[in-house]
Write a protein that holds these residues in place. Structure first.
Motif, mmCIF file in Angstrom:
data_model
loop_
_atom_site.group_PDB
_atom_site.id
_atom_site.type_symbol
_atom_site.label_atom_id
_atom_site.label_comp_id
_atom_site.label_asym_id
_atom_site.label_seq_id
_atom_site.Cartn_x
_atom_site.Cartn_y
_atom_site.Cartn_z
ATOM 1 N N LYS A 156 58.111 44.997 32.570
ATOM 2 C CA LYS A 156 56.722 44.935 32.120
ATOM 3 C C LYS A 156 56.046 46.278 32.395
ATOM 4 N N GLU A 194 71.007 37.517 27.577
ATOM 5 C CA GLU A 194 69.944 37.075 26.702
ATOM 6 C C GLU A 194 68.959 38.215 26.507
ATOM 7 N N LYS A 195 68.406 38.262 25.321
ATOM 8 C CA LYS A 195 67.510 39.370 25.012
ATOM 9 C C LYS A 195 66.532 38.943 23.928
ATOM 10 N N GLN A 196 65.329 39.459 24.005
ATOM 11 C CA GLN A 196 64.350 39.144 22.960
ATOM 12 C C GLN A 196 63.503 40.368 22.671
ATOM 13 N N ILE A 197 63.191 40.538 21.400
ATOM 14 C CA ILE A 197 62.243 41.586 21.014
ATOM 15 C C ILE A 197 61.193 40.944 20.105
ATOM 16 N N ASN A 198 59.952 41.099 20.472
ATOM 17 C CA ASN A 198 58.849 40.654 19.620
ATOM 18 C C ASN A 198 58.268 41.878 18.920
ATOM 19 N N TYR A 216 69.564 43.160 31.541
ATOM 20 C CA TYR A 216 69.926 43.073 32.958
ATOM 21 C C TYR A 216 70.195 44.429 33.591
ATOM 22 N N SER A 238 67.465 46.128 34.810
ATOM 23 C CA SER A 238 66.256 46.431 35.578
ATOM 24 C C SER A 238 66.361 45.967 37.025
ATOM 25 N N HIS A 257 65.694 36.935 18.875
ATOM 26 C CA HIS A 257 66.228 36.363 20.103
ATOM 27 C C HIS A 257 67.735 36.347 20.018
ATOM 28 N N TRP A 281 58.045 44.724 21.588
ATOM 29 C CA TRP A 281 58.005 44.345 22.998
ATOM 30 C C TRP A 281 59.401 43.814 23.332
ATOM 31 N N THR A 282 60.094 44.472 24.209
ATOM 32 C CA THR A 282 61.461 44.050 24.482
ATOM 33 C C THR A 282 61.575 43.402 25.850
ATOM 34 N N SER A 283 62.519 42.501 25.948
ATOM 35 C CA SER A 283 62.752 41.844 27.236
ATOM 36 C C SER A 283 63.600 42.689 28.170
ATOM 37 N N THR A 284 64.235 43.745 27.648
ATOM 38 C CA THR A 284 65.190 44.447 28.498
ATOM 39 C C THR A 284 64.575 45.580 29.298
ATOM 40 N N LEU A 285 63.285 45.791 29.134
ATOM 41 C CA LEU A 285 62.620 46.774 29.969
ATOM 42 C C LEU A 285 61.538 46.047 30.748
#
Lengths: 473, 1149
Positions: free
Chosen positions: B737, B703-707, B782, B784, B666, B731-735
């Motif tokens: 769903k 903000e960004k997160q990768i699981n 940001y 998308s 995160h 799984w990234t937040s920047t792309l």
């Protein structure tokens, strides 16, 4: 994962906007670029030969700074026109709501103004396929005459749509504060501007339009369309010297000597005395500093303080221009009244404009004495009207440049007014001493290649020396 | 995983059972600071192949590789920092007994058992038993013919048994572990991809403020570019070339498992030769003294476990965790003092002064008596009735096309301003050269670095404390750079099989007076090299303001107007218009390691990297209204990671090491602050409230997160054949769903074929390897969803403005696939070592800001498109030509890397289109030179105008000026090959090493030369008497006739220079550089015994010593970096490079 998806929405920036916000943005961005030192100074006021470059004299020799050219194109399309297009699209979902018709009409009128500037600068330009980025990032270029026809139709339509009984923009319209009648007058006036520019290319249509619209156009300086800058960063006139002296330009001998010879009352407004000798001294156009006769910058006159004032308005279209259009129309035999009267009105309007703006004293006697020195001469109408229109258009470099190349005027009586760059032309395509157009921004060659290639062919070669359709001489 | 190396729990006793310790000897080339892939030939058991911290108290444990070291062998006299050869003498010796057997339990007679501490020897008897005097803390070395050496410290009294491993092909055994992705340690035998290790000493002795810069030339395939003249400026670190057209191409740094944020946050114009400060790479916060080792993971297979973040290669930094001495509490102090000098300055002309057209202005007393002391003080009288007058240089002209410096009396710029009580009013000066006026502006810089560390360990745990400070006073006036580093790490065995680990590092950076870069006022080269007047006297310029605080500049508007024409004076820039910045950073980790069973263990870690940066930029209120810009950037990255590690043998032949785990990353970063508008109210006060008009705020949030989940397994067969498989899913937040999940697999194979060729005596070691991998990259946050920009309102009217780039909800991750193969060979008793790697990498679906035609409505769109291929060859060569019994030794360590890249296509499926070319950046001033990506061409292609040619001759126009061509490809920013050669000589405690690094090929467009010539400052503008005689450039007119038009020198540089013809100022970037030389000496023990020290090492060094070969005039081609961005090959007024000399003292107690 829903949380991840949400995280990618910037919580700190808006995703919606309002038409009035877009309108202010369109007006300001367009004026900012058209009156920027890099565009109005290094390109348009050079090509109009109002100014000459000091240390960057190669720009005066028509070595185009591609960055300035790109910025002009990019700003007008991706910002100003994009905003106007968005207003119209946004309002399309609110048809029938009060004010929407007027709002869109105003957006269309501004759009017509800017598309004409682009078409007159470049020739063929993207028009019908513009602003379709979601499906088409390679818009085709349209023929400028077709664009003119479409813009004229559009303006005609807006005149019918504008309804003074409805609201328009309650805020956001810096130029006319939402006044529907003012916009309607501007629409008529812009039709005059388009028509006179095609006077040699399509005289019948020019005549028809001018005769149909001249009576509804702007009739005094108070009705002029201009964007009043304010003395607050970042909303000052773009080419103001409040933060830093502007040392880039000197007034050319072309403008200086002609005005000084006539004792033009506007001269102390258009130029300032040289730093070194406190005299009005013009700089020969396009002159290399390597010439030993070339003195320090301080020996030449910079543009006047008013021209670099923070509160200088950005002029969209002024009343004097309307009078000079009508003078020319009359001279060409159109049925719009007396050429000499329009001509005199134009000079007077210009004098009054500068008098009021700079709060200097120019008496009616001064003006009459001046007019007596430059009387209207029907046989020499092109030179007489051309020269005075050129003086009145200052500092609207773009319009002055278009008129210079269209009319090819000289001093009244036929002596040359303009000079070729003193140290030579660096663009070999420019053979008549002045460019007829700007080349397309370089990136169009890569981002929109097929359409660029077609446009370059259609326009007659993507060169500064290529005459545009309205340049018949 | 091995984020902490547990110390102290390994006792000699525990080694007894079935230990087959891979003995660690630094390879022969260790003293060159670079560990080439070590040539291990020990038949290590699988348990030794892995990184798992060996908390296992069962007999399976092996010593940590970094723990046991051997003293220099007798035939070497290498200094192996940090490698104290001796431990403290201790009383209380006892008789150590034990036995020596081979790995099958057969006793080995005649093995030599040496107590390295007491320097006594013993031999094993026919049953393998031995006895030797020893004490706790002593180090025992066991050697036996055909077996690998072993070195073991004695932890307590009791028997010490050795199980020797047969060495391959009867050669000496060298064993080591390498650190791989996620910190997993492996036996190098099992690694199926290229990996290279660099020891900490490479960045400690010959220091750079940013340790990364010291890696230049030391690792094959790693290119480090910087600009030493920009204090603490950016470093661009690329591994195997650039892969991403527009994305970040810099290597990813991981320190003890902590992903280090390293985003350069310079302002946009800074990147393309425009203006701005270079705030540098935040990576420079790392204290070089804490670095134990750097592991360079180059290829996709090596980095696949890092998922999207490893796409550009990974530098794994391991910090020191233990005392430099081997036991007990150790204290190490190091002192480093360095002087910096400007190394390469342009060649200036000293024949003509400032001005234009070779002429002065004149001022007559009769016209302006107020400009003179009195009539007689006016110098000249032409007796023409005009009266007396003075000659005035053209102050407002910032060029040197003025009159010849012939000693005439003139009125200098400092002789005016009577109303400011100028004591020099009315004086004249001679119009004469000051050849050293630039050189004398720069001073000698001085950097002092102190570091003290303390470390200790016992059965339960270990700790290390380190404090360092660096205090740099730069070569520019009023420029300082101070850094404090504090770090603590430790581990403790809470209960059997459960170990807690933690590390905290704090860095504080305080910088004042960075030079501006590129085309900006605070860049000193702007007024010395690109514009300016050559005759100026730097001593006079030191008087830069009057008593009333107003500026005195050489570039005044006119004699009676002291306002600035365009340039401040150099000292005003340094003392009045300066920046300050600072950063407070804290990073580290905490976690637990749990051994569940003999073959299964778990680790959990929380990693943090958190910093705040304050940047303040000031322009003084004077003739200009003054500005103040303040930015506070905060960045925080947290990683939460859990892994399970499995080690299992299947029979004697098969070994499995596996790790499965998960990670949540995160990251949150913000920028706040603002800038003043309309000038300052009160001068010299820098506060956003001191703004004439309301300050504009800066307020940004990201903000960004990768699981992630990941797994890796290494399957070994008989310790010579290894298969390594990895997989990671992010799984990234920047792309958006649907597109935000992606999988990265890799497979690699390693085959130590020399194990099967033992009869080939000449071959010491041989291994082939191969790998396949797919990695990828996600987007920045940001991109998308579309938003509107904030624009200050106009007179109360809000402004709506679209983002100029269209965001795209359909973005997918970009994908990279790589095939790599390599071979490692050692010949002739390890005198020759060769490491070859070939790779081919294709990066497709690149996330790029596609520039779009403005009439589409936007200037760009985020899209996936384009494929880039990189292929290359990396060669590492180690030679040991001389290895004398007397202790003299010569080692050569060379590396060279060839990378070829090519843009395969620029297809944009989303728009069903493809582009021929994409512009990455265009130079700010001429607006002609671009770095472009063109299909079929390499990335970094430089495009601009060339001459036009007719039958091979340059064409001129009727005025005698060259005619520029259309825009075309004129060069490439990236080199054909780069490399370095280190020669090391060592003899009995001395060593001497020299690194020569080189680059061949690559070009750059040079503002220094373009503007230095256009402004008449450089020597080339007076050579061959061209100012006196003019010149006729070689060329032909359009009809083929020779050019006969003579033009002036100034016209030549204006019309024939890079402003019109880019090619005229495009230069070859090749260079050969004596980058580093070190002379070190391990002081004899007797010298420092009295102070109780264990080891004292002194070294002298120099960096950037000699630009041996360069084809580019006036600049140092290895020193032209503007930024770490992809806009390379545009030298925007490079700051002069620095040469450094220093002394390094290291004392261990």
């Amino acid at each position: 994962c829903k949380k991840l998806d949400d995280m990618n929405r910037d919580p700190t920036r808006p995703t919606t906007t309002e038409p009035q916000y877009l309108l202010t943005g369109a007006q300001k961005s367009a004026m900012d670029i058209l009156y920027n030192g890099l565009q109005n100074g290094y390109i348009a006021s050079h090509y109009a030969q109002y100014w000459s470059g000091n240390s960057r004299f190669v720009d005066s020799q028509y070595q185009l700074d591609e960055g300035n050219n790109t910025a002009l194109w990019n700003t007008l399309y991706s910002y100003s026109l994009h905003n106007l297009d968005a207003i119209i699209k946004m309002n399309s979902t609110k048809a029938g709501q009060p004010g929407v018709g007027n709002q869109n009409a105003i957006a269309h009128i501004m759009r017509a103004w800017l598309f004409q500037v682009l078409a007159d600068t470049y020739g063929n330009i993207p028009y019908t396929q513009a602003f379709q980025n979601e499906t088409n990032i390679t818009p085709k270029y349209d023929d400028p005459q077709a664009i003119y026809n479409s813009l004229l139709d559009t303006l005609q339509a807006q005149i019918g749509i504008l309804d003074a009984s409805q609201t328009s923009y309650n805020t956001g319209d810096i130029i006319y504060n939402g006044n529907v009648d003012s916009w309607k007058r501007l629409a008529h006036s812009l039709m005059l501007r388009m028509a006179i520019r095609m006077a040699d290319a399509n005289p019948q249509k020019a005549k028809q339009i001018i005769e149909a619209h001249y009576q509804q156009a702007i009739t005094d300086n108070g009705q002029s369309a201009q964007f009043q800058y304010v003395d607050a960063v970042p909303n000052r006139y773009p080419q103001n010297d409040k933060d830093r002296p502007i040392i880039d330009f000197a007034v050319s001998t072309t403008l200086m000597d002609y005005m000084a010879g006539l004792d033009d009352p506007r001269l102390p407004i258009y130029a300032r005395p040289s730093d070194a000798e406190k005299k009005f001294v013009g700089l020969p156009y396009g002159w290399s500093t390597s010439d030993p006769a070339h003195k320090s910058d301080a020996f030449y006159s910079a543009p006047g303080k008013q021209i670099y004032s923070a509160t200088m308005p950005g002029i969209l279209m002024g009343y004097p221009e309307v009078e000079f259009i009508l003078a020319e129309a009359a001279a060409r035999g159109m049925n719009v009244g007396d050429a000499a009267t329009h001509y005199t009105n134009g000079i007077k309007a210009s004098m009054h404009y500068w008098r009021d703006l700079s709060k200097t004293t120019i008496t009616e006697e001064d003006i009459n004495a001046y007019i007596a020195k430059v009387p209207y001469t029907a046989a020499d109408w092109k030179n007489v009207i051309g020269t005075q229109k050129w003086l009145a258009l200052y500092p609207q470099g773009f319009q002055a440049w278009f008129e210079r190349t269209r009319l090819k005027f000289k001093k009244p009586g036929g002596q040359p007014l303009f000079m070729a760059p003193k140290s030579g032309v660096l663009d070999l395509s420019v053979k008549d001493g002045v460019p007829y157009r700007l080349t397309y921004p370089i990136q169009e060659q890569t981002q929109n290649k097929a359409n660029y290639d077609a446009a370059a062919t259609a326009v007659g070669g993507d060169l500064k020396g290529t005459k545009l359709w309205y340049n018949k001489f | 995983s091995a984020y902490a190396k547990p110390e102290g729990y390994l006792t000699a006793k525990l080694l007894q059972a079935d230990t087959t310790v891979p003995v660690v000897i630094k390879p022969a080339a260790a003293d060159t600071s670079i560990k080439q892939k070590p040539d291990t030939a020990s038949k290590a058991l699988p348990t030794q192949d892995t990184s798992k911290p060996k908390q296992d108290t069962s007999a399976k444990s092996t010593p940590d590789s970094t723990k046991t070291t051997t003293a220099p062998k007798e035939d070497t006299a290498l200094i192996l920092p940090p490698d104290p050869a001796t431990a403290k003498s201790e009383v209380g010796k006892f008789s150590l007994t034990g036995n020596v057997k081979d790995d099958k339990g057969t006793p080995i007679p005649g093995a030599v058992i040496r107590n390295k501490t007491t320097k006594t020897n013993a031999q094993s008897d026919p049953t393998g038993n031995y006895t030797i005097k020893a004490g706790v803390g002593d180090t025992i070395l066991v050697t036996a013919p055909t077996f690998g050496e072993q070195t073991v410290p004695i932890e307590k009294r009791g028997a010490l048994n050795f199980s020797m491993v047969p060495s391959s092909a009867t050669k000496k055994v060298l064993g080591e572990v390498v650190v791989t992705a996620l910190g997993i340690k492996k036996n190098p035998r099992s690694v199926g991809y290229a990996i290279q290790e660099v020891s900490g000493s490479a960045v400690q002795e010959a220091k750079e403020v940013n340790f990364v810069n010291a890696l230049s030339g030391k690792v094959a395939g790693v290119q480090v570019s910087t600009n030493t003249g920009s204090m603490g400026g950016s470093s661009k670190i690329t591994i195997r070339g650039v892969k991403s057209i527009l994305g970040d191409n810099n290597a990813f740094f991981v320190l003890d498992g902590v992903p280090m944020m390293n985003s350069v946050t310079n302002q946009g114009g800074q990147l393309n030769g425009g203006g701005g400060y270079d705030y540098g790479s935040p990576l420079q916060d790392i204290n070089p003294e804490d670095i134990e080792n750097i592991s360079v993971l180059k290829g996709a297979a090596a980095t696949a476990l890092y998922g999207s973040r490893g796409a550009n290669g990974v530098m794994l930094v391991t910090t020191k965790k233990r005392p430099d001495s081997e036991r007990g509490i150790g204290v190490t102090y190091s002192l480093n003092a360095q002087v910096d000098q400007v190394a390469v300055l342009p060649k200036y002309q000293n024949e003509y002064g400032g001005g234009a057209a070779g002429s002065f202005d004149t001022l007559y007393y009769n016209q302006h008596p107020e400009g003179f002391l009195n009539e007689q003080s006016a110098t000249y009288d032409d007796n023409n009735g005009k009266g007396r007058y003075d000659l005035l240089p053209k102050y407002a002209v910032d060029e040197s096309w003025g009159p010849k410096l012939d000693g005439r009396k003139v009125r200098p710029y400092w002789s005016w301003d009577k109303n400011k009580n100028n004591p020099f009013f009315g004086q004249t000066d001679t119009w004469s050269p000051h050849p050293n006026n630039v050189k004398d502006f720069y001073k000698t810089g001085f950097t002092l670095t102190n570091n003290i560390s303390m470390a200790g360990s016992n059965d339960k745990g270990a700790f290390r404390l380190s404090y360092g400070n660096m205090d740099q006073s730069f070569v520019l006036p009023n420029a300082t750079n101070k850094r404090n580093n504090l770090s603590v790490n430790g581990n403790y065995e809470i209960t059997k099989g459960v170990r807690a680990v933690a590390s905290v590092n704090y860095t504080s950076l305080r910088v004042k007076g960075r030079p501006g870069t590129g085309f900006t006022g605070p860049n000193p080269t702007l007024q010395f090299t690109m514009y300016g007047q050559r005759q100026l006297d730097i001593e006079q310029e030191k008087r830069y303001k009057y008593d009333d605080g107003s500026q005195i500049t050489w570039n005044r508007k006119s004699w009676d107007n002291p306002g600035i024409s365009s340039s401040n004076g150099p000292y005003w820039n340094r003392y009045m218009d300066y920046e300050t910045d600072g950063r407070n950073r804290i990073y580290g980790y905490a976690g637990l390691d749990i051994d569940a069973t003999k073959w299964l263990s778990f680790t959990g870690r929380v990693f943090m990297d958190d910093y705040n940066t304050l940047e303040e930029e000031r322009t003084a209120q004077d003739y200009l209204p003054g500005t103040y810009i303040k930015r506070v950037r905060s960045s925080r990255e947290m990683n939460y990671q859990v892994t399970a590690d499995i080690k299992k043998n299947f029979g004697d032949d098969f070994q499995l090491n596996a790790t499965v785990g998960g990670n949540v990353m995160h990251r949150l970063w913000t920028a706040t602050g603002g800038f003043t508008n309309g000038g300052l109210i009160i001068k010299d006060i820098y506060n956003l409230n001191n703004s004439q008009q309301p300050a504009t705020p800066i307020d940004e949030y990201y903000e960004k997160q990768i699981n992630s989940v990941f797994a890796t397994a290494n399957l070994g067969y008989k310790n010579f054949l290894f298969l390594d498989l990895t997989g990671r899913n992010d799984w990234t937040s920047t792309l958006a769903k649907g597109n935000n999940r992606y999988f990265y697999p890799s497979a690699s194979l390693s085959f130590v074929f020399s194990d099967l060729l033992k009869e080939w005596k000449w071959l010491s070691f041989g291994k082939v390897r191969g790998s396949l991998a797919a990695v990828g990259n996600d987007a920045d946050p940001y991109h998308s969803f579309n938003t509107f920009n904030y624009v200050p309102p106009f007179n109360g009217n809000a402004i709506g403005q679209f983002n100029s780039t269209y965001n795209n909800p359909e973005l997918k991750p970009e994908r990279t696939t790589e095939v790599e193969t390599g071979v490692e060979l050692k010949f002739l008793d390890n005198r020759v070592g060769l490491d070859l790697t070939y790779y081919r990498r294709v990066t497709k679906d690149q996330i790029i800001t596609l520039p779009t035609s403005a009439p589409s409505g936007y200037l760009g769109a985020y899209i996936n498109g384009g494929s880039v291929e990189n292929k290359g060859l990396e060669i590492g060569l180690n030679l040991n030509p001389i290895r004398l019994k007397g202790g003299f030794r010569w080692d050569i360590n060379a590396n060279i890397a060839f990378n070829r890249n090519k843009l395969l296509n620029l297809n944009v499926p989303q728009y069903n289109t493809s582009l021929p070319i994409l512009t990455i950046g265009t130079d700010r001033r001429t607006q002609k030179v671009s770095v472009v990506a063109e299909v079929g061409e390499p990335l970094g292609t430089i495009r601009g105008t060339d001459y036009t040619y007719l039958n091979g001759q340059k064409v001129v126009d009727s005025a005698g000026h060259y005619i520029p061509s259309e825009l075309k490809n004129i060069g490439n920013a990236y080199p054909d090959y780069v490399g370095g050669i280190t020669n090391t000589f060592s003899y009995k405690g001395f060593y001497l090493s020299a690194l020569v690094d080189f680059q061949h090929g690559g070009e750059f467009f040079s503002y220094t030369n373009l503007y230095g010539e256009k402004s008449g400052l450089l020597q080339s503008t007076v050579s061959n008497n061209i100012r006196e005689t003019g010149l006729t450039v070689p060329g032909v007119t359009a009809d083929g006739k020779p050019n006969t038009v003579n033009i002036s020198a100034q016209d030549h540089f204006v019309y024939n220079g890079g402003n019109r013809i880019s090619k005229a100022n495009l230069y070859d970037a090749s260079y050969i550089y004596l980058r580093e030389a070190k002379l070190g000496y391990n002081l004899p023990e007797s010298w420092y015994k009295k102070i109780g020290a264990q080891n004292v090492r002194v070294s002298l060094y120099g960096r950037n010593l000699w630009l041996i070969k360069s084809n580019a005039p006036n600049v140092d081609p290895s020193n032209i970096l503007n930024s770490a961005s992809n806009i390379q090959g545009i030298e925007g007024g490079a700051l002069p490079s620095l040469r450094s000399y220093g002394i390094n003292l290291n004392v261990s107690f």
